[in-house]
Design an enzyme around this catalytic site. Structure first.
Site, PDB file in Angstrom:
ATOM      1  N   ASP A  24       0.796  -1.231   0.000  1.00 13.12           N
ATOM      2  CA  ASP A  24       0.000   0.000   0.000  1.00 13.12           C
ATOM      3  C   ASP A  24       0.830   1.284   0.000  1.00 13.12           C
ATOM      4  O   ASP A  24       0.276   2.366  -0.028  1.00 13.12           O
ATOM      5  CB  ASP A  24      -0.994   0.004   1.156  1.00 13.12           C
ATOM      6  CG  ASP A  24      -0.335   0.098   2.521  1.00 13.12           C
ATOM      7  OD1 ASP A  24       0.902   0.214   2.602  1.00 13.12           O
ATOM      8  OD2 ASP A  24      -1.064   0.067   3.523  1.00 13.12           O
ATOM      9  N   ASP A 132      -0.421 -10.126   7.435  1.00 17.08           N
ATOM     10  CA  ASP A 132      -0.499  -9.657   6.056  1.00 17.08           C
ATOM     11  C   ASP A 132       0.918  -9.213   5.703  1.00 17.08           C
ATOM     12  O   ASP A 132       1.451  -8.267   6.294  1.00 17.08           O
ATOM     13  CB  ASP A 132      -1.495  -8.497   5.977  1.00 17.08           C
ATOM     14  CG  ASP A 132      -2.099  -8.318   4.605  1.00 17.08           C
ATOM     15  OD1 ASP A 132      -1.832  -9.146   3.704  1.00 17.08           O
ATOM     16  OD2 ASP A 132      -2.848  -7.338   4.429  1.00 17.08           O
TER      17      ASP A 132
END
Length: 181
Positions: A24, A132
């Site tokens: 991200d 993650d």
């Protein structure tokens, strides 16, 4: 396809974790980027770093500077995976990831990152811990890891960094904002 079993899920006597990967470009919930703005440090994009599910990131539900920021976790593949959510990875591959972010219990993470608000909770797939894994430079998928099921244990970051420089060192984490709080 899952090799971990029981409640909590274990494999060969070790605690199990589910994994996914993401990218991200943000500094994350441990502040691993310049103080001004939201960009991440280059090492945070290309190293073995992870976003932990809320109960592990911080048991008090903090969304910034959780109690496990900067901690390193050695993940070892079981050879299993969640059907329909990943693929097989050979058993016994170990890599160490530093916690630099939070995997929040919000869309689209609810199935993976919602372990509830008390210890002993688990996600939709039965795991107490979900990580993650940052894949900003294909460091995870480049190893052939497709959301493998793993066992996990807390390890010393510097020892692991000396073995594989893709694991951040304690001095690298020292650049993060949360290292100084």
């Amino acid at each position: 396809n899952q090799k971990c079993s029981g409640n909590p899920r274990r494999y060969n006597g070790k605690s199990c974790a589910s994994t996914t990967n993401y990218h991200d470009s943000h500094k994350g919930a441990c502040g691993c980027g310049p103080a001004s703005g939201d960009a991440q440090f280059g090492w945070n994009a290309g190293s073995f770093v992870a976003a932990a599910s809320q109960m592990y990131f911080d048991s008090g539900n903090k969304g910034w500077c959780g109690q496990h920021c900067g901690q390193c976790i050695k993940l070892t593949t079981t050879g299993g995976y969640v059907p329909g959510q990943g693929g097989p990875v050979r058993e016994g591959l170990s890599k160490t990831f530093m916690i630099t972010n939070l995997c929040p219990n919000i869309y689209p993470n609810q199935d993976w990152c919602n372990q509830g608000s008390q210890y002993g909770g688990h996600n939709k797939y039965g795991y107490e811990l979900h990580l993650d894994l940052e894949n900003g430079r294909s460091q995870v998928t480049g190893m052939g890891w497709n959301n493998p099921e793993t066992t996990w244990e807390v390890v010393n970051c510097d020892s692991e960094h000396n073995h594989d420089h893709r694991t951040p060192s304690n001095s690298m984490y020292g650049q993060c904002q949360c290292a100084h709080q």
